[in-house]
Design a protein around this motif. Sequence first.
Motif, short mmCIF file in Angstrom:
data_model
loop_
_atom_site.label_atom_id
_atom_site.label_comp_id
_atom_site.label_asym_id
_atom_site.label_seq_id
_atom_site.Cartn_x
_atom_site.Cartn_y
_atom_site.Cartn_z
N TYR A 1 4.84 4.01 10.80
CA TYR A 1 4.51 2.61 11.06
C TYR A 1 4.39 1.88 9.73
O TYR A 1 3.69 2.33 8.83
CB TYR A 1 3.20 2.52 11.84
CG TYR A 1 2.75 1.11 12.09
CD1 TYR A 1 3.45 0.29 12.97
CD2 TYR A 1 1.65 0.59 11.44
CE1 TYR A 1 3.05 -1.01 13.20
CE2 TYR A 1 1.25 -0.72 11.67
CZ TYR A 1 1.95 -1.51 12.55
OH TYR A 1 1.56 -2.80 12.76
N GLU B 1 2.94 -1.26 8.12
CA GLU B 1 1.98 -2.33 8.39
C GLU B 1 2.47 -3.69 7.91
O GLU B 1 2.17 -4.71 8.52
CB GLU B 1 0.63 -2.01 7.73
CG GLU B 1 -0.08 -0.86 8.39
CD GLU B 1 -1.45 -0.60 7.78
OE1 GLU B 1 -2.07 -1.54 7.24
OE2 GLU B 1 -1.90 0.56 7.86
N ASP C 1 4.99 -4.71 10.44
CA ASP C 1 4.47 -4.49 11.80
C ASP C 1 5.55 -3.88 12.70
O ASP C 1 5.74 -4.29 13.84
CB ASP C 1 3.94 -5.80 12.40
CG ASP C 1 3.20 -5.56 13.72
OD1 ASP C 1 2.63 -4.48 13.90
OD2 ASP C 1 3.23 -6.47 14.57
#
Length: 160
Positions: free
Chosen positions: A137, A139, A142
């Motif tokens: 993932y 950040e 997103d």
Amino acid sequence: MHPEQEYPPCDIRIDKDGVWHYRGQVMFRKEIVNYFYQHLKQDPQGAYIIDLGEDCCYLEVEDAPFVVQSVQNLTSDSIEQSSSILIRLSDDTMEELDPSTLTIGEGNVMYCRVKNGAFRARFSRPGYYQLADQIQYDEISDRYEIHIGNRRHIIGVPST
């Protein structure tokens, strides 16, 4: 095949796990299922047909016609170090994964495009888990991504 032509139903259904059924009964003869896979096409509206030349019929596909059964690295023990990934499909064929076609669908189910982009394939749980360790993932964006070799691939999500 004539796009404007209507075909009868086959009474064949492919369930979300890639299991073929004829009139409610599981089709267990793999050579017949694989023969039908070889003749699987889509009409201009996106409906699935089995095209045997003069004999064509529509079949029902619950989710995606192909299922990714397993994932293998081509050149390394780790996907991140691998330059490409092979996937084994429900028709017993292997092909190179095009990571640019990876998407996450409803229920966090992963999909990709197969057969030169002609068809959508749903990842089985084992196939997904073989790939999942390499999904990260980000950040900042997103989004989820996978690293294959020295390339980063964003995993798409369907637009809502």
